[in-house]
Scaffold this active site. Structure first.
Site, mmCIF file in Angstrom:
data_model
loop_
_atom_site.group_PDB
_atom_site.id
_atom_site.type_symbol
_atom_site.label_atom_id
_atom_site.label_comp_id
_atom_site.label_asym_id
_atom_site.label_seq_id
_atom_site.Cartn_x
_atom_site.Cartn_y
_atom_site.Cartn_z
ATOM 1 N N HIS A 1 0.879 -1.174 0.000
ATOM 2 C CA HIS A 1 0.000 0.000 0.000
ATOM 3 C C HIS A 1 0.913 1.221 0.000
ATOM 4 O O HIS A 1 1.636 1.478 0.968
ATOM 5 C CB HIS A 1 -0.923 0.009 1.220
ATOM 6 C CG HIS A 1 -1.954 -1.072 1.184
ATOM 7 N ND1 HIS A 1 -2.451 -1.676 2.313
ATOM 8 C CD2 HIS A 1 -2.577 -1.673 0.137
ATOM 9 C CE1 HIS A 1 -3.338 -2.591 1.972
ATOM 10 N NE2 HIS A 1 -3.443 -2.606 0.656
ATOM 11 N N GLU B 1 1.355 -4.377 11.013
ATOM 12 C CA GLU B 1 0.997 -2.951 10.949
ATOM 13 C C GLU B 1 1.879 -2.215 11.956
ATOM 14 O O GLU B 1 1.820 -2.472 13.156
ATOM 15 C CB GLU B 1 -0.478 -2.775 11.300
ATOM 16 C CG GLU B 1 -1.430 -3.638 10.483
ATOM 17 C CD GLU B 1 -1.982 -2.921 9.267
ATOM 18 O OE1 GLU B 1 -1.741 -1.707 9.143
ATOM 19 O OE2 GLU B 1 -2.661 -3.578 8.442
ATOM 20 N N HIS C 1 2.764 -2.769 6.903
ATOM 21 C CA HIS C 1 1.678 -1.840 6.611
ATOM 22 C C HIS C 1 1.602 -0.782 7.711
ATOM 23 O O HIS C 1 2.326 -0.848 8.705
ATOM 24 C CB HIS C 1 0.347 -2.593 6.544
ATOM 25 C CG HIS C 1 0.267 -3.580 5.419
ATOM 26 N ND1 HIS C 1 -0.482 -3.354 4.297
ATOM 27 C CD2 HIS C 1 0.842 -4.798 5.250
ATOM 28 C CE1 HIS C 1 -0.364 -4.388 3.474
ATOM 29 N NE2 HIS C 1 0.441 -5.284 4.042
ATOM 30 N N GLU D 1 1.514 3.730 2.923
ATOM 31 C CA GLU D 1 1.900 3.194 4.240
ATOM 32 C C GLU D 1 3.418 3.041 4.246
ATOM 33 O O GLU D 1 3.951 1.995 3.876
ATOM 34 C CB GLU D 1 1.154 1.883 4.491
ATOM 35 C CG GLU D 1 -0.363 2.093 4.480
ATOM 36 C CD GLU D 1 -1.172 0.814 4.573
ATOM 37 O OE1 GLU D 1 -0.569 -0.252 4.840
ATOM 38 O OE2 GLU D 1 -2.402 0.875 4.374
#
Length: 554
Positions: A160, A346, A267, A163
């Site tokens: 992504h 994340e 992420h 990110e």
């Protein structure tokens, strides 16, 4: 349906190709159909956060859910906040990594790593994006240009494009490992025992959507408005609804070329260790191992980070499905189709963090980055070879009453090496390969943070067959004084084979690799110390066995 200014939507989609929004769920189960419509990024209680391109957003509107358009993540910081040093070379900051490089600087740094450390670092090109930007990785290993009998490990970030915490932290990790090799014993050991590949930027078109000079305007999707982390073949739902993108095809080909044992992709948006499955409600065969390494990951961070960091879900770890369902994700693709233990991590609650904070996030995380690489050498591993030729064999390594949903691993050519990360316990392990007898090793004992070495030899199906189905071999002179020639009835497929001499008691008294003369079907053998007597000589070419009687007389 809730009304929204269509002109404003037109403007958003024309600029970014995507919109970021949240909606209120009427039922928690709605996640399971919405994940097939939009690109969900987080679920907190009854609030769902997501991205969508124009087609996806129009489909979402049909469900009459209350929603709010949120500021696009690529604009939450200004140009001066994102690039406080401007776009100069940033050489004074290269070991601090408190900046976002331009695209050209990124390429320069990746090339520079391989140039400065050629003995342990090599640059790989994974592929080229739709807009022509490079998808790069570096390989770090002691003998970097060789395929060694070692586990292969992968870190990858920013599929992504907006990110970006992992993007910079992976550049920092490459720099750290290369500059500490030969200095720090832990880093040196990792590089000497593991093939480590690091891809800092998986979606450069998204990250540099606003232009090569800045990450300002970075987008989640690629230039076609497709979420690349929903674009892989899925073990449950099959092919993605969007055409498989150029970037995805490059990643799939790169995975085919390699043999990754373990991986993590990075992420932002929350802070959590998200382990498989994302697409299935059922658990993986290695659920207890995932919980163990996930707890290690989060707990290590908690020792060095301020209170409250990396505490989302179960104090920093979650099963993917239990958070929200994802179809077409890279994590499940790698686990199911490539027998690789890949996790989604994340790193930050923000999509684009101020570059001045990047060193803080490095300090929070780098120890756990290193610990997770160490984990790839734990469990059990070894080399599978042929009992006759001692050559490597590509074999399936399957744990009875444990493995399911492609959780088994495979030994790979040219080394015959396999690696199986697994939770502590005792396991019955079966090794199998085409044209070989299977072999089961019982009660393989595995301890936490320890390595069990399990080398195995497999016997060819053709080995030891009765003489009437073994091809004849001519030995001359016969009798001989220990120096003789063998002649096969045909030119062998392989120039190199394996010869054995067996006495009347069935004991192998001589064995050796034997090279047949080029373009010939004969070879010379000398065994000067072989006692007088009767013997059987067998030659295994790899796909056929030849045999004859041998008399030694002096």
């Amino acid at each position: 349906a809730q009304q929204y200014d269509q002109q404003k939507l037109d403007s958003l989609f024309s600029k970014w190709g995507e919109v970021y929004f949240k909606c209120i769920l009427q039922n928690p189960e709605d996640v399971h159909f919405l994940t097939r419509v939009i690109s969900i990024s987080d679920v907190k209680g009854n609030e769902l956060f997501a991205y969508a391109n124009r087609k996806e957003f129009n489909a979402f509107l049909q469900y009459n859910l209350k929603f709010t358009i949120l500021p696009h993540s690529g604009t939450t910081l200004s140009e001066s906040e994102l690039n406080p040093y401007g776009t100069q070379d940033n050489l004074q900051n290269i070991h601090t990594w408190d900046f976002y490089p331009t695209y050209e600087q990124y390429i320069s740094y990746m090339v520079g790593f391989a140039t400065e450390y050629p003995e342990i670092c090599k640059l790989d090109t994974i592929g080229t994006t739709i807009q022509g930007r490079l998808m790069l990785a570096v390989k770090i290993s002691r003998n970097v240009n060789q395929d060694e009998a070692e586990p292969q490990f992968l870190y990858t970030s920013s599929i992504h494009g907006n990110e970006t915490t992992g993007y910079i932290l992976m550049l920092h990790l490459i720099d750290y490992m290369l500059s500490n090799y030969g200095i720090d014993s832990a880093v040196t050991h990792m590089v000497n025992t593991t093939e480590i590949l690091i891809n800092p930027l998986a979606n450069p078109d998204g990250t540099y959507h606003g232009g090569n000079n800045s990450v300002l305007g970075a987008t989640r999707f690629n230039i076609n408005g497709v979420d690349l982390n929903r674009n892989f073949p899925d073990p449950k739902t099959g092919l993605p609804s969007d055409p498989i993108q150029t970037e995805t095809l490059a990643w799939m080909a790169y995975a085919d070329m390699n043999h990754f044992t373990q991986s993590a992709n990075f992420h932002d948006g929350v802070e959590v260790f998200n382990y498989p499955w994302d697409t299935y409600s059922k658990l993986t065969a290695d659920d207890n191992w995932w919980k163990f390494v996930g707890r290690e990951w989060a707990d290590t961070i908690h020792k060095y980070a301020p209170a409250g960091y990396f505490t989302f879900q179960n104090n920093g770890i979650t099963n993917g499905w239990q958070w929200y369902e994802v179809n077409g994700g890279r994590q499940d693709y790698m686990n199911f189709f490539h027998n690789c233990r890949e996790v989604t991590v994340e790193l930050s609650g923000y999509f684009l963090i101020p570059p001045s904070l990047l060193p803080n996030y490095w300090n929070f995380n780098y120890r756990t980055f290193l610990n997770y690489i160490k984990e790839v050498n734990y469990g059990f591993h070894g080399i599978v070879t042929d009992t006759v030729t001692n050559q490597p064999v590509a074999a399936k390594v399957f744990i009875t009453a444990h493995d399911l949903d492609n959780s088994e691993v495979y030994s790979r050519l040219p080394t015959g090496f396999y690696a199986r990360p697994i939770h502590e316990g005792n396991y019955n392990v079966t090794f199998s390969a085409p044209n070989y007898f299977s072999k089961t090793i019982y009660n393989v004992n595995v301890l936490k943070r320890a390595t069990t070495v399990l080398d195995v030899q497999l016997r060819p199906l053709t080995y030891g067959l009765p003489d009437n189905v073994v091809n004849s071999l001519i030995v001359y002179p016969n009798p001989s004084d220990g120096k003789f020639r063998i002649m096969l009835p045909e030119n062998p497929v392989n120039a190199s084979g394996f010869v054995q001499v067996i006495n009347t008691l069935g004991a192998v008294v001589y064995s050796s690799v034997l090279n047949i003369e080029k373009g010939s079907n004969t070879a010379e053998i000398g065994i000067p110390n072989l006692p007088e007597g009767f013997y059987v000589i067998k030659y295994n070419s790899g796909n056929r066995i030849y045999s004859d009687k041998l008399i030694i007389k002096r």
